[in-house]
Design a protein around this motif. Sequence first.
Motif, short mmCIF file in Angstrom:
data_model
loop_
_atom_site.label_atom_id
_atom_site.label_comp_id
_atom_site.label_asym_id
_atom_site.label_seq_id
_atom_site.Cartn_x
_atom_site.Cartn_y
_atom_site.Cartn_z
N ALA A 110 0.82 -1.19 0.00
CA ALA A 110 0.00 0.00 0.00
C ALA A 110 0.86 1.25 0.00
CB ALA A 110 -0.92 0.00 1.21
N PHE A 111 1.97 1.25 0.74
CA PHE A 111 2.83 2.42 0.83
C PHE A 111 4.11 2.25 0.03
CE2 PHE A 111 0.35 2.51 4.77
CZ PHE A 111 -0.22 3.77 4.63
N GLY A 112 4.23 1.21 -0.73
CA GLY A 112 5.44 0.97 -1.50
C GLY A 112 6.60 0.52 -0.64
N VAL A 113 6.32 -0.18 0.43
CA VAL A 113 7.35 -0.65 1.35
C VAL A 113 8.12 -1.81 0.70
CG1 VAL A 113 7.75 -1.75 3.57
CG2 VAL A 113 6.05 0.06 3.37
N ASN A 114 9.45 -1.70 0.71
CA ASN A 114 10.29 -2.75 0.12
C ASN A 114 10.78 -3.76 1.15
OD1 ASN A 114 10.14 -1.64 -2.48
ND2 ASN A 114 11.69 -0.16 -1.93
N ALA A 115 10.87 -3.34 2.42
CA ALA A 115 11.34 -4.23 3.48
C ALA A 115 10.96 -3.63 4.82
CB ALA A 115 12.85 -4.41 3.42
N VAL A 116 10.92 -4.48 5.84
CA VAL A 116 10.64 -4.04 7.20
C VAL A 116 11.78 -4.55 8.08
CG1 VAL A 116 9.08 -4.23 9.18
CG2 VAL A 116 8.14 -4.06 6.86
N PHE A 117 12.41 -3.62 8.80
CA PHE A 117 13.46 -3.97 9.75
C PHE A 117 12.85 -3.95 11.14
CE2 PHE A 117 15.66 -2.07 6.15
CZ PHE A 117 16.61 -3.05 5.88
N LEU A 118 13.00 -5.03 11.85
CA LEU A 118 12.47 -5.15 13.20
C LEU A 118 13.62 -5.12 14.20
CD1 LEU A 118 10.07 -8.15 12.51
CD2 LEU A 118 9.46 -5.74 12.59
N SER A 119 13.43 -4.38 15.29
CA SER A 119 14.47 -4.39 16.32
C SER A 119 14.46 -5.76 17.00
CB SER A 119 14.23 -3.28 17.35
OG SER A 119 13.13 -3.61 18.17
N GLU A 120 15.53 -6.03 17.70
CA GLU A 120 15.65 -7.31 18.39
C GLU A 120 14.60 -7.48 19.48
OE1 GLU A 120 19.74 -6.73 19.37
OE2 GLU A 120 20.39 -8.04 17.75
N ARG A 121 14.07 -6.36 19.98
CA ARG A 121 13.07 -6.41 21.06
C ARG A 121 11.64 -6.34 20.54
NH1 ARG A 121 14.80 -1.78 24.87
NH2 ARG A 121 12.65 -2.13 25.48
N CYS A 122 11.47 -6.30 19.24
CA CYS A 122 10.15 -6.19 18.63
C CYS A 122 9.36 -7.50 18.80
CB CYS A 122 10.30 -5.88 17.15
SG CYS A 122 8.75 -5.61 16.30
#
Length: 105
Positions: free
Chosen positions: A1-13
Motif C-alpha cells: 500500500a505504501f510501496g514498502v520494500n522491506a521491514v526492519f524489526l528491532s531485536e526487542r520487537c
Amino acid sequence: AFGVNAVFLSERCGDAFHRRSVRVSMGHVFRVPLVRMDLQDVICRLRTSGVATVALAPDRRSGSRVSRPLEELTELSNRWACVIGPDGPVHSKEVLDECDVPVLL
C-alpha cells in the motif's frame, strides 16, 4: 500500500508472524521481507547506503534536535526509511539522535 520494500524489526520487537499481526496486516507480513537486527546498526547501514532515515518523534523537541512537521520535508530523496516505535513515536533518545530527521505527524 505504501510501496514498502522491506521491514526492519528491532531485536526487542514482537513477533511479526503472531496471528494478530498476520490478521491486522491482512497477510502482508508474508509479502514483504522482514529482517530482525539491532536498530541502531540498521540505521547506520542505511545511512552508509545513501538512505535517509526519518524518525517519528513524540514531540517538538526530540533527542538533541527540534522535530519538523512531515509536510515541511521537501528535500527527501527517493530512498528513505521511516523509523517508528511500538505505539507510533520513537521514544529512545539514542535512536532519535541516530536518525537524520525527526518528524511530527
